[in-house]
Write a protein that holds these residues in place. Structure first.
Motif, PDB file in Angstrom:
ATOM      1  N   ASP A  28       0.823  -1.205   0.000  1.00 51.72           N
ATOM      2  CA  ASP A  28       0.000   0.000   0.000  1.00 51.72           C
ATOM      3  C   ASP A  28       0.862   1.262   0.000  1.00 51.72           C
ATOM      4  N   LEU A  29       1.948   1.246   0.741  1.00 47.45           N
ATOM      5  CA  LEU A  29       2.853   2.392   0.774  1.00 47.45           C
ATOM      6  C   LEU A  29       3.482   2.630  -0.597  1.00 47.45           C
ATOM      7  N   ALA A  31       2.179   1.723  -3.463  1.00 51.98           N
ATOM      8  CA  ALA A  31       1.105   2.208  -4.338  1.00 51.98           C
ATOM      9  C   ALA A  31       0.815   3.684  -4.068  1.00 51.98           C
ATOM     10  N   TYR A  32       0.818   4.085  -2.808  1.00 52.26           N
ATOM     11  CA  TYR A  32       0.594   5.485  -2.448  1.00 52.26           C
ATOM     12  C   TYR A  32       1.704   6.360  -3.032  1.00 52.26           C
ATOM     13  N   ALA A  33       2.942   5.915  -2.872  1.00 51.97           N
ATOM     14  CA  ALA A  33       4.085   6.678  -3.379  1.00 51.97           C
ATOM     15  C   ALA A  33       4.018   6.813  -4.897  1.00 51.97           C
ATOM     16  N   LEU A  35       1.415   7.271  -6.578  1.00 51.97           N
ATOM     17  CA  LEU A  35       0.447   8.317  -6.879  1.00 51.97           C
ATOM     18  C   LEU A  35       0.978   9.716  -6.561  1.00 51.97           C
ATOM     19  N   VAL A  36       1.926   9.774  -5.645  1.00 51.63           N
ATOM     20  CA  VAL A  36       2.523  11.058  -5.274  1.00 51.63           C
ATOM     21  C   VAL A  36       3.646  11.354  -6.250  1.00 51.63           C
ATOM     22  N   PRO A  45       9.061   5.564  -1.473  1.00 53.03           N
ATOM     23  CA  PRO A  45       8.063   5.336  -0.431  1.00 53.03           C
ATOM     24  C   PRO A  45       8.533   5.719   0.978  1.00 53.03           C
ATOM     25  N   LEU A  48       7.883   9.202   2.431  1.00 56.92           N
ATOM     26  CA  LEU A  48       6.533   9.576   2.847  1.00 56.92           C
ATOM     27  C   LEU A  48       6.296   9.349   4.342  1.00 56.92           C
ATOM     28  N   MET A  52       3.628  11.122   7.007  1.00 52.43           N
ATOM     29  CA  MET A  52       2.447  10.365   7.426  1.00 52.43           C
ATOM     30  C   MET A  52       2.372  10.260   8.952  1.00 52.43           C
TER      31      MET A  52
END
Length: 85
Positions: A28-29, A31-33, A35-36, A45, A48, A52
């Motif tokens: 998930d981290l 995937a989040y990275a 998007l950023v 990642p 972040l 967070m």
């Protein structure tokens, strides 16, 4: 003798920590990275995590209240904390 407003310079050097994440949290981290974007490029990642964690702690009202009511010895509040406003 003159009384100065600044009596101590806080130690703000980064502290290196090594942690283990569950595989699903790491996915998930990542995937989040993805998007950023920083200047159009994906961000690492691990970069972040401090943001967070800071966001989580700043949003935790019970923690902020406990911190205001009972400051810990040797802990300097950050400029973003409500206790310094």
């Amino acid at each position: 003798m003159t009384t100065l407003r600044i009596t101590e310079i806080p130690d703000d050097r980064p502290v290196r920590m090594t942690i283990q994440l569950p595989a699903d949290l790491h996915r998930d981290l990542v995937a989040y990275a993805a998007l950023v974007r920083h200047n159009g490029r994906p961000i690492e990642p691990a970069k972040l995590l401090p943001h967070m964690i800071r966001g989580f702690m700043d949003a935790d009202r019970a923690f902020q209240k406990a911190r205001r009511d009972r400051p810990q010895q040797g802990v300097t509040p950050t400029a973003a904390s409500p206790s310094t406003r």
